[in-house]
Design an enzyme around this catalytic site. Structure first.
Site, PDB file in Angstrom:
ATOM      1  N   SER A   1      49.211  41.510  39.199  1.00  0.00           N
ATOM      2  CA  SER A   1      48.122  40.598  38.850  1.00  0.00           C
ATOM      3  C   SER A   1      47.093  40.495  39.963  1.00  0.00           C
ATOM      4  CB  SER A   1      48.666  39.185  38.621  1.00  0.00           C
ATOM      5  OG  SER A   1      49.273  39.081  37.384  1.00  0.00           O
TER       6      SER A   1
ATOM      7  N   ASP B   1      41.921  36.007  31.557  1.00  0.00           N
ATOM      8  CA  ASP B   1      43.057  35.407  32.257  1.00  0.00           C
ATOM      9  C   ASP B   1      43.246  33.959  31.788  1.00  0.00           C
ATOM     10  OD1 ASP B   1      44.874  34.627  34.576  1.00  0.00           O
ATOM     11  OD2 ASP B   1      44.356  36.666  35.169  1.00  0.00           O
TER      12      ASP B   1
ATOM     13  N   HIS C   1      46.351  30.771  37.759  1.00  0.00           N
ATOM     14  CA  HIS C   1      46.448  32.217  37.929  1.00  0.00           C
ATOM     15  C   HIS C   1      45.067  32.871  37.956  1.00  0.00           C
ATOM     16  CE1 HIS C   1      47.491  36.373  36.520  1.00  0.00           C
ATOM     17  NE2 HIS C   1      48.526  36.184  37.306  1.00  0.00           N
TER      18      HIS C   1
END
Ligand SMILES: *[C@@H]1O[C@H](CO)[C@@H](O)[C@H](O)[C@H]1NC(C)=O
Ligand SMILES: *[C@@H]1O[C@H](CO)[C@@H](O)[C@H](O)[C@H]1NC(C)=O
Ligand SMILES: *[C@@H]1O[C@H](CO)[C@@H](O)[C@H](O)[C@H]1NC(C)=O
Ligand SMILES: *[C@@H]1O[C@H](CO)[C@@H](O)[C@H](O)[C@H]1NC(C)=O
Ligand SMILES: *[C@@H]1O[C@H](CO)[C@@H](O)[C@H](O)[C@H]1NC(C)=O
Ligand SMILES: *[C@@H]1O[C@H](CO)[C@@H](O)[C@H](O)[C@H]1NC(C)=O
Ligand SMILES: *[C@@H]1O[C@H](CO)[C@@H](O)[C@H](O)[C@H]1NC(C)=O
Length: 892
Positions: free
Chosen positions: A528, A167, A216
């Site tokens: 996600s 990620d 994120h």
């Protein structure tokens, strides 16, 4: 895209738009390289000995052969992980050279390097004060939806399992993520493949510190790994697992599927039991490097979970890669069962506080009167047109508008001309409650009933005022859409008829960690978020069943066969949602961990009608200590009308479902399986009858297998039509108000007559086209201006059935190739999008960069149909451009 927020609430706002404004031709950026890194490929070899790792042109190696054949190349990275990837990435300028490389002994595949966009902007709220009374506490409803709470109660917390998170990095300094990095810490390892400044097209600068930059990856990590004991009550679903952070994004921008492949391989070599990727780009095919590497790692006995994508609004046939990897587990999203609301107090009339969908209160002080843009609540296009000039100043009002017809933004903009700043949008009678987020304004949605009440009062002349408490008005309500597939979750199937996603997990409205610098805690939505949930779930299953290659290889079957199908709506008795969006259903981790019955396979792929695979065997294994009687039965899911009526385009989400079950025979329909043994049953599935093949219906459903104590199912999917018949090229004017395909002049006009270009100083044309469906091969070739070619697409429309072109592509009078693309996804039909159309910029050179002589030519565009034979002319659609003259001496 302006609306690329991935909250279910926000995305659903799109459906308020029913007609698209045409896109201006001037928006075409002819310099765009599209989804590929220009001229870069991964050449895969059968063995490393065939490569020549030292780059010497000696021995009968790849480099030797390339050198001997005069191929110009520049090696970037070599790969030597047997069973996963052996070969090298390299720059090869000329497609002619690619053809030469393909002929070299030992070359297995040549794949272009694909750009994968960064995590899309996601509606997120950061919360700095955990005691913030503006926030409603109910963080772990996701655990009760999926049985994680039951495993936690038994002390199964993911201990001893290694999870690699690929990620944007992880803020390992976060107190709830262990507070440090390296051995002894929760985040025990990792690598930064790219560095802060990487954008996807510049040179990566790797280092050993996978600290998060964008935020994120930290949110993703907390879903698996957040330690309990924080003031928010957030608990990772496998928080005793050991985490490695593999960072593949810079602080912004994209990454490449080569870097994703590198990170997967590193995680594999570092012994990760599970690799999880909350990333991807629209693809639709299963053969990109990232997909293939992910799939092979899964086949070697590791679990690989990958996000299905947040493109649900784009509708059918729009999956992303690397989630398409055949043996990887692609994860869709289900909405949390509770939603957070705030309440607004009603003054001037007796009425209970009205709930509005926001996590935090609208920042409005004092009591403000309402203003209603239309007293008639049956009007759907309320505020879609400019408001009357008699409209008063609205800056001190809460403007109440009916949802429908045009976007929230248009409605708000019209009212804003009179100063309006704050909005309550009331739902339509049949609409799904959605979050509202309008650029520049404060807005939220209320129910249809509350809206009608306010409008009724206003029309009756009652002066109603609203007060937005900034404290203590948070609540949770059962989500009207909770437990259903998130509207944003992408639809499959892939063009080669695999079903993606495999299963779903909670991904809407998830509170988790974010970097301390951004506030430590925040709420985000997307596949996600569903994906790390599934990775954590897999860790619990591995711990419960004993980690190892066998259980890992069975993981998708375990998830799929124990998942619970998700309905298409909350209405009693509503049909199950299409498998092409929900996969096998919502994961049930306790069942996947503890059921004594094992069923395989988890999924049956029936393909299209031309390649129908009707007959399947299901194996039922009883690992319990008592004999069990299993009853088998069939339950159909909704059949998805994957194409719009009378259109070549895929249906936008939510894709229309019809009740058109497949024909299913199960033999035998009940079996007794003694302890420790297994039995097989045969299932025959045929496409539903009487469906409209022009809508390319995608049918799906479940074979239920139930004993007295356990309930499992096998999920199937097929298409009731032939993919080879599916038209690909858009020949309408719907998008640009100009018939497609078209040639665009440097001046931005459509070339309709013969025209001459110098091919210098930007005096060159561009070919613009749109694909309504994926294509295994797009070919752009140069032909003589009077070549005898009858294209299937003509100015007057669609005539493909009138022409028989003979049988062989070699019959085509082609001067030379200009461009060729393999395994191309369809374009999007959304109005302003990053994937609306394709451009080929013709600068007067062949694909191999050789300059083309002056003369008069045309461009032939061809699209190979899905499952078509590349050698057979009839399997292509084609279009011929107007005459393009190259005159390098022209003065114009
Ligand atoms: C939040 O409230 C809890 C208990 O009410 C208290 O122990 C904690 O210190 C508070 N945290 C902050 C940051 O104020
Ligand atoms: C609310 O709005 C006021 C005035 O516009 C602003 O000063 C304040 O910072 C805002 N508060 C929050 C929590 O955003
Ligand atoms: C709606 O009703 C109010 C109160 O009767 C009135 O003032 C207003 O003009 C009406 N609006 C329209 C558009 O008719
Ligand atoms: C909200 O509550 C906190 C204490 O819980 C208090 O300090 C603060 O002033 C309140 N804010 C408002 C706007 O009422
Ligand atoms: C469906 O059939 C096509 C054509 O034979 C093939 O390429 C594809 O792999 C098949 N898909 C599946 C899931 O078997
Ligand atoms: C480049 O391609 C053209 C068209 O196929 C061909 O005629 C030409 O010989 C090629 N040039 C080189 C250097 O291979
Ligand atoms: C190219 O353009 C020049 C100048 O406009 C003109 O004289 C010449 O005839 C053109 N050549 C061809 C092959 O059309």
């Amino acid at each position: 895209m302006k609306f690329s927020l991935t909250s279910s609430w926000v995305v659903a706002a799109l459906f308020a738009t029913s007609s698209f404004a045409a896109v201006p031709l001037s928006s075409i950026n002819t310099a765009d390289t599209g989804r590929y890194v220009p001229n870069e490929y991964i050449v895969e070899m059968a063995s490393i000995s065939g490569l020549a790792g030292k780059r010497a042109y000696t021995g009968r190696t790849l480099y030797y052969h390339m050198h001997k054949r005069g191929v110009q190349f520049d090696v970037k990275t070599e790969y030597d992980t047997p069973d996963i990837l052996v070969g090298a990435s390299m720059k090869i300028e000329s497609p002619d050279d690619i053809a030469k490389v393909a002929g070299i002994p030992g070359v297995q595949a040549i794949r272009p390097i694909i750009l994968i966009p960064g995590p899309k902007p996601i509606e997120s709220f950061s919360v700095s004060d955990p005691n913030d009374s503006r926030l409603s506490p109910s963080p772990m409803s996701t655990h009760t939806m999926t049985g994680v709470d039951k495993l936690h109660a038994q002390g199964i917390l993911g201990e001893g399992i290694k999870i690699g998170i690929i990620d944007s990095g992880i803020d390992y300094k976060h107190p709830s993520l262990g507070g440090g990095f390296g051995e002894g810490f929760k985040v025990s390892g990792g690598w930064d493949f790219v560095g802060d400044r990487f954008t996807g097209s510049n040179t990566p600068v790797p280092d050993n510190d996978p600290m998060d930059c964008g935020g994120h990856g930290t949110h993703v990590a907390g879903i698996i790994a957040a330690d309990p004991g924080n003031e928010f009550g957030v608990v990772g679903n496998a928080y005793k697992a050991s985490i490695s952070g593999y960072r593949v994004f810079g602080c912004g921008g994209s990454t490449t599927d080569e870097i994703i492949a590198q990170s997967l391989i590193r995680g594999y070599n570092e012994g990760m039991d599970i690799l999880t990727l909350s990333l991807g780009g629209v693809d639709g095919w299963t053969i990109g490097t990232g997909s293939v590497v992910a799939s092979r790692i899964a086949e070697q006995g590791r679990v690989v979970t990958i996000a299905a994508g947040n493109d649900g609004s784009d509708g059918a046939w729009y999956t992303s890669s690397p989630g398409n990897g055949i043996s990887a587990i692609s994860i869709g999203s289900v909405d949390n069962i509770v939603v957070s609301v705030q309440n607004v107090n009603v003054k001037g009339v007796e009425h209970a506080p009205i709930a509005y969908l926001q996590l935090l209160p609208l920042n409005v002080t004092g009591e403000l009167p309402i203003y209603v843009t239309n007293n008639d609540t049956t009007v759907k296009d309320d505020a879609c047109n400019p408001l009357p000039a008699t409209t008063p100043d609205l800056s001190g009002h809460i403007v109440v508008i009916h949802r429908g017809t045009c976007t929230f933004q248009i409605k708000a903009d019209n009212a804003a001309k009179f100063g309006a700043k704050n909005f309550l949008i009331y739902n339509s009678d049949d609409g799904e409650l959605t979050g509202v987020s309008i650029d520049g304004y404060q807005a939220a949605m209320i129910s249809a009933d509350d809206g009608k009440f306010l409008v009724g009062q206003f029309a009756a002349g009652v002066e109603v005022k609203l007060e937005f408490p900034q404290n203590g008005s948070a609540a949770t309500i059962d989500s009207p859409h909770g437990g259903l597939t998130s509207a944003f979750s992408s639809y499959g199937p892939t063009y080669d008829m695999f079903f993606k996603p495999a299963v779903s997990a909670p991904g809407g409205n998830i509170l988790s960690t974010i970097p301390t610098a951004q506030g430590s805690w925040g709420i985000k939505s997307g596949t996600s978020m569903a994906t790390p949930f599934a990775a954590g779930a897999a860790a619990l299953v591995l711990q419960a069943r004993g980690k190892g290659k066998d259980v890992s290889r069975e993981m998708r079957d375990l998830f799929q066969t124990t998942a619970i199908p998700v309905a298409s709506s909350k209405e009693e008795g509503s049909i199950a949602n299409t498998v092409s969006q929900q996969g096998a259903g919502l994961v049930q981790v306790d069942r996947a961990s503890q059921y004594k019955t094992l069923v395989s396979p988890g999924q049956l792929l029936l393909n299209d009608t031309a390649n129908l695979d009707s007959l399947h065997t299901i194996t039922i294994r009883n690992t319990g200590s008592e004999s069990a009687l299993y009853q088998l039965s069939h339950v159909a899911a909704g059949t998805a009308q994957s194409l719009k009526a009378d259109s070549k385009w895929a249906s936008l989400g939510p894709v229309e479902l019809v009740d058109a079950p497949a024909g299913v025979t199960i033999i035998p329909s009940s079996v007794t399986v003694s302890p420790g043994s297994s039995r097989r049953v045969i299932v025959r599935i045929t496409p539903p009858r009487g469906v409209d093949e022009s809508r390319l219906p995608v049918y799906s459903g479940f074979i239920n297998i139930a004993s007295k104590t356990e309930s499992l199912r096998v999920t199937y999917l097929g298409a009731a039509g032939s993919l080879k018949k599916k038209a690909i090229l858009d020949n309408t004017d719907a998008y640009f108000e100009q018939k497609l395909p078209l040639v665009l002049t440097p001046g931005g006009e459509v070339q309709s007559e013969p025209k001459s270009y110098t091919m210098k100083d930007l005096d060159s044309p561009s070919l613009v086209y749109r694909l309504t469906f994926g294509s295994p091969a797009i070919k752009v070739d140069l032909v003589q201006k009077d070549a005898s070619i009858k294209p299937t697409l003509t100015k007057r429309g669609w005539f493909s059935w009138l022409f028989d072109w003979g049988s062989d592509v070699d019959d085509l009078p082609i001067i030379g190739p200009l461009q060729e693309l393999g395994y191309v996804p369809r374009n999007s039909e959304a109005p302003v999008t990053d994937n609306g159309f394709n451009v080929f910029n013709f600068i007067g050179v062949f694909a191999n960069k050789t300059r083309i002589e002056d003369g008069e030519y045309r461009i032939l565009l061809r699209a190979l149909k899905v499952t078509g034979n590349p050698k057979k002319l009839g399997d292509y659609e084609s279009w011929l451009s107007p005459v393009i003259s190259i005159n390098s001496t022209s003065s114009s």
